[in-house]
Structures are given as C-alpha cells and as structure tokens.
Enzyme design. Structure first.
Site, PDB file in Angstrom:
ATOM      1  N   ASP A   1     -10.448   9.665  -4.155  1.00  0.00           N
ATOM      2  CA  ASP A   1     -11.788  11.006  -4.347  1.00  0.00           C
ATOM      3  C   ASP A   1     -11.360  12.066  -5.240  1.00  0.00           C
ATOM      4  OD1 ASP A   1      -9.669  12.050  -2.710  1.00  0.00           O
ATOM      5  OD2 ASP A   1     -10.903  13.556  -2.125  1.00  0.00           O
TER       6      ASP A   1
ATOM      7  N   ASP B   1       5.117   4.640   3.692  1.00  0.00           N
ATOM      8  CA  ASP B   1       4.966   6.127   3.712  1.00  0.00           C
ATOM      9  C   ASP B   1       5.982   6.772   4.348  1.00  0.00           C
ATOM     10  OD1 ASP B   1       3.742   8.666   4.598  1.00  0.00           O
ATOM     11  OD2 ASP B   1       1.580   7.707   3.980  1.00  0.00           O
TER      12      ASP B   1
ATOM     13  N   LYS C   1      -1.081  20.614  -9.878  1.00  0.00           N
ATOM     14  CA  LYS C   1      -0.356  21.522 -10.662  1.00  0.00           C
ATOM     15  C   LYS C   1       0.424  20.711 -11.803  1.00  0.00           C
ATOM     16  CE  LYS C   1      -0.317  25.467  -7.307  1.00  0.00           C
ATOM     17  NZ  LYS C   1       0.538  26.322  -6.399  1.00  0.00           N
TER      18      LYS C   1
ATOM     19  N   GLU D   1       0.906  -1.206   0.036  1.00  0.00           N
ATOM     20  CA  GLU D   1       0.017  -0.073  -0.113  1.00  0.00           C
ATOM     21  C   GLU D   1       0.906   1.179  -0.111  1.00  0.00           C
ATOM     22  OE1 GLU D   1      -3.454   2.562   2.405  1.00  0.00           O
ATOM     23  OE2 GLU D   1      -2.523   0.896   3.316  1.00  0.00           O
TER      24      GLU D   1
ATOM     25  N   ASP E   1      -2.129  12.212  -2.787  1.00  0.00           N
ATOM     26  CA  ASP E   1      -2.116  13.375  -3.302  1.00  0.00           C
ATOM     27  C   ASP E   1      -2.327  13.583  -4.860  1.00  0.00           C
ATOM     28  OD1 ASP E   1      -1.656  16.342  -3.976  1.00  0.00           O
ATOM     29  OD2 ASP E   1      -0.494  16.544  -2.339  1.00  0.00           O
TER      30      ASP E   1
END
Length: 223
Positions: A160, A75, A128, A50, A124
């Site tokens: 999302d 992470d 941009k 993950e 994220d």
C-alpha cells in the site's frame, strides 16, 4: 496482544509440526534443510516463499488454492504467524509451513535455485534513508533472492506504500531486471492477475475499506 497471550502462542508454536524455529547460530553453522526442503514436504513440488508473512493469511490462502505447490511463510514474529500455523493444522494443509527467522538469512536457509517464487506482502517501506538497508527490495536483498530462485523464478511485491512501489520500480529499471507487470492500483485494473486480487491479507482488506490503493509489481531478477 498481552504478554501472556504471546507466551502461550510461543509455547504452542513449539508443538506445531509445521513451524520451524532455528536459532541464528544454527542457520550460520549450516541449516540442515538448505537445499533439501522437498524432503520436509515429502514431494518435489515447487517451493514458494512469503517474506514477512505476518499472520500467514496469504500463505494459507495460496496453499488452499494450489495443493501442488509448497508454501513457506517467513517472519521473525512467531506470535503473529501462530494463527496461520494453527489454521493450517486445523485444515490439514500439508503444503504450508512457517519459518521463524530473520529474512536477511534467506540465502542461508535455501539452496541455489531451490525456490520458484517469492511473495513480499505489505512490507515495512523503511522510508528513512538510514533504513534503506532494511528494505526488502534493496540491491542486497535482490541478490539473495536471485541466488535461491530458479532461473525463471518470480518475485511479487504487493504494498500500500507508493514510496515502496516507486523505489522498487526505479531500482528494477536502473539495474536492468525484467518487470513482468506493474500497476499502482490493481483493484482498479481489470487486467490484474487473479492471484493478486483474489487473496488478501487482514490489513489489505482494511486498506481497501478506506479506499487506499494497493500497488503490485511482478518481476524477474536478472544479473
């Protein structure tokens, strides 16, 4: 989160047997678990990653449901996955670990064909244009995933962000990869895979409460 809490969690992570925290230089010099992760888990079960695991809820829930699969949450923010690592120890979940490192190093951490599946949960979107290189589904990242995945390995993207969903679909179509499933609102699709709707992150449950659609793509990388 206060700095004292962060420091406390960092110190606790150092004592957790299910947390691996190599330095960047250690990874660049030759990570000792690359290609032999099954020695860490003491079995030959499939390995699932993950990426950007946050608090580790997804990895933990999948590990509970699938004891014959090994999960690794990755992470760079150790204070976040502290909760997942602690929960895993409390529940004696021996099939889940947490790796504190930068995702861009993933191909230096795992051997060729060593991974069976990858989950990218609510990354994220880096909207941009100047941040394109940081999107976890850009071409360079896909090449890294392709290297470590076995030939039938699968990538799952759950987000999302309509932008991230559309960007990834366009890239996959353009490069000729194999899209196995895609939907822009999986909780309104009765045919959505159960493993996608039955496991949720903390933020995902908040998005759902607000009526925000959750998108999902399941694909194989073909080069």
């Amino acid at each position: 989160m206060g700095s004292k809490n962060k420091l406390k969690r960092f110190r606790e992570n150092e004592t957790f047997t299910n947390v691996i925290q190599p330095t960047r230089q250690e990874v660049l010099d030759g990570f000792p678990l690359k290609g032999v992760w099954n020695t860490y888990f003491n079995n030959s079960n499939p390995i699932v990653l993950e990426l950007g695991c946050g608090k580790g809820e997804y990895s933990i829930d999948l590990a509970r449901k699938n004891p014959n699969i090994n999960y690794i949450g990755i992470d760079i923010k150790g204070a976040r996955f502290w909760r997942g690592a602690k929960t895993a120890l409390e529940e004696n979940l021996n099939n889940v670990a947490f790796l504190r490192t930068q995702i861009e190093l993933v191909d230096l951490l795992f051997g060729e064909n060593e991974v069976s599946e990858i989950w990218i949960t609510f990354p994220d979107p880096q909207i941009k244009y100047t941040r394109t290189k940081h999107r976890l589904t850009n071409t360079e990242f896909l090449k890294k995933y392709h290297h470590i995945l076995n030939p039938e390995g699968i990538v799952n993207l759950k987000t999302d962000s309509e932008f991230m969903h559309g960007y990834t679909l366009g890239l996959l179509h353009g490069e000729g990869h194999e899209i196995l499933y895609a939907h822009h609102d999986i909780y309104k699709n009765y045919h959505a895979p159960k493993e996608v709707t039955s496991t949720q992150t903390f933020y995902e449950s908040q998005y759902l409460e607000k009526g925000k659609p959750i998108t999902y793509i399941k694909f194989r990388i073909r080069y």
